[in-house]
Design an enzyme around this catalytic site. Sequence first.
Site, PDB file in Angstrom:
ATOM      1  N   LYS A  32       0.850  -1.194   0.000  1.00 45.95           N
ATOM      2  CA  LYS A  32       0.000   0.000   0.000  1.00 45.95           C
ATOM      3  C   LYS A  32       0.882   1.238   0.000  1.00 45.95           C
ATOM      4  CE  LYS A  32      -2.124   1.734   3.792  1.00 45.95           C
ATOM      5  NZ  LYS A  32      -1.966   3.191   3.761  1.00 45.95           N
ATOM      6  N   ASP A  59      -3.538   4.390  -1.576  1.00 47.77           N
ATOM      7  CA  ASP A  59      -4.423   4.823  -0.483  1.00 47.77           C
ATOM      8  C   ASP A  59      -4.322   6.340  -0.317  1.00 47.77           C
ATOM      9  OD1 ASP A  59      -5.864   4.955   1.940  1.00 47.77           O
ATOM     10  OD2 ASP A  59      -4.140   4.319   3.141  1.00 47.77           O
ATOM     11  N   LYS A  61      -7.168   8.354  -0.393  1.00 52.63           N
ATOM     12  CA  LYS A  61      -8.401   8.800   0.284  1.00 52.63           C
ATOM     13  C   LYS A  61      -8.925  10.120  -0.274  1.00 52.63           C
ATOM     14  CE  LYS A  61      -7.172   6.706   4.747  1.00 52.63           C
ATOM     15  NZ  LYS A  61      -5.750   6.398   4.607  1.00 52.63           N
ATOM     16  N   ASP A  64     -13.347  15.366  -2.149  1.00 50.45           N
ATOM     17  CA  ASP A  64     -13.492  16.726  -2.685  1.00 50.45           C
ATOM     18  C   ASP A  64     -14.822  16.772  -3.449  1.00 50.45           C
ATOM     19  OD1 ASP A  64     -12.907  19.349  -3.740  1.00 50.45           O
ATOM     20  OD2 ASP A  64     -10.779  18.893  -3.550  1.00 50.45           O
ATOM     21  N   THR A 113      -9.955   3.819  11.261  1.00 51.10           N
ATOM     22  CA  THR A 113      -9.798   2.924  12.421  1.00 51.10           C
ATOM     23  C   THR A 113      -9.134   3.641  13.599  1.00 51.10           C
ATOM     24  OG1 THR A 113      -7.898   2.071  11.190  1.00 51.10           O
ATOM     25  CG2 THR A 113      -9.841   0.675  11.278  1.00 51.10           C
ATOM     26  N   ARG A 205       2.774  -0.845  10.947  1.00 51.55           N
ATOM     27  CA  ARG A 205       3.845  -0.920  11.940  1.00 51.55           C
ATOM     28  C   ARG A 205       4.114  -2.309  12.509  1.00 51.55           C
ATOM     29  NH1 ARG A 205       1.407   4.403  14.579  1.00 51.55           N
ATOM     30  NH2 ARG A 205      -0.365   3.510  13.456  1.00 51.55           N
TER      31      ARG A 205
HETATM   32  O1  C5P Z   1       0.886   1.132  11.137  1.00 49.41           O
HETATM   33  P1  C5P Z   1      -0.566   0.741  10.965  1.00 49.41           P
HETATM   34  O2  C5P Z   1      -0.775  -0.755  10.838  1.00 49.41           O
HETATM   35  O3  C5P Z   1      -1.463   1.380  12.006  1.00 49.41           O
HETATM   36  O4  C5P Z   1      -0.958   1.369   9.534  1.00 49.41           O
HETATM   37  C1  C5P Z   1      -2.271   1.327   9.040  1.00 49.41           C
HETATM   38  C2  C5P Z   1      -2.285   1.908   7.657  1.00 49.41           C
HETATM   39  O5  C5P Z   1      -3.612   1.863   7.149  1.00 49.41           O
HETATM   40  C3  C5P Z   1      -1.854   3.366   7.569  1.00 49.41           C
HETATM   41  O6  C5P Z   1      -1.146   3.522   6.360  1.00 49.41           O
HETATM   42  C4  C5P Z   1      -3.149   4.140   7.542  1.00 49.41           C
HETATM   43  O7  C5P Z   1      -3.032   5.334   6.789  1.00 49.41           O
HETATM   44  C5  C5P Z   1      -4.073   3.166   6.833  1.00 49.41           C
HETATM   45  N1  C5P Z   1      -5.496   3.313   7.119  1.00 49.41           N
HETATM   46  C6  C5P Z   1      -6.021   3.198   8.387  1.00 49.41           C
HETATM   47  N2  C5P Z   1      -7.366   3.352   8.588  1.00 49.41           N
HETATM   48  C7  C5P Z   1      -8.182   3.586   7.562  1.00 49.41           C
HETATM   49  C8  C5P Z   1      -7.664   3.699   6.274  1.00 49.41           C
HETATM   50  C9  C5P Z   1      -6.305   3.539   6.090  1.00 49.41           C
HETATM   51  O8  C5P Z   1      -5.283   2.935   9.331  1.00 49.41           O
HETATM   52  N3  C5P Z   1      -9.481   3.671   7.755  1.00 49.41           N
END
Ligand code: C5P
Length: 226
Positions: A32, A59, A61, A64, A113, A205
């Site tokens: 991603k 991603d 998002k 607009d 999330t 992460r």
């Molecule tokens: O490090 P972590 O596992 O928290 O990363 C989650 C990834 O998913 C990030 O790149 C974040 O921008 C993306 N994301 C998210 N929640 C969403 C949409 C995308 O955490 N609803």
Amino acid sequence: MAKDVIIACDFSSEEETFRFLEGFRDERPYVKIGMELFYAAGPDMVRKLKKRGHQVFLDLKLHDIPNTVRKAMKVLDELGADMCNVHAAGARAMMAAASEATGGLVIGVTQLTSTSEEVMHEEILIDRPLKETVIQYALNCKDAGLKGVVCSPLEAKEVHRACGDGFLTVTPGIRLQGDARGDQKRVTTPAMARELGSDYIVVGRSITAAENPLTAYERCKREFIR
Ligand code: C5P
């Protein structure tokens, strides 16, 4: 439905990203590209990752007015990403404009999330239950021609119930047992995401910050895909 683990390559340069991916040897995980990497490395990053054999979820998002989103999506369509997204909060007309502008797979972000129900009520002034807003956003996405949503695994079952099993649930907020939540609020393990019916998990992460990212990735796959 094919399940897969998508690695969130939240890095600030092309070099750092490829150094990280070299650790996966011959494997070509689904990756991603989010705002950080896209803004730092530019659109060519999508082409380079595709050329290296990766599937790419872009991603960005988009959120607009419909005309702007339609035109932006047309530009993104040229890059050849496998999946793109928009914010479902942009509502149906905006999402329909996005979906008409590309032959590719577009999904909608429901509630981030990192957003808790409390924040939704107190800061964004949405007083309905969080799950209800996720389901309504998912139904709006489906009506607008989108192929799925980004949501928490905790909502995947209800989304499938409302929109059908073929409607994709792409779920971030994933942590391997024992890892720090960081800014995420609605989190589950890969094993729990599988049980709840997620189609794809997005893991940042727990893999990128692991001592051994390849081992962490394989553990995610073992738990989620089996
Ligand atoms: O490090 P972590 O596992 O928290 O990363 C989650 C990834 O998913 C990030 O790149 C974040 O921008 C993306 N994301 C998210 N929640 C969403 C949409 C995308 O955490 N609803």
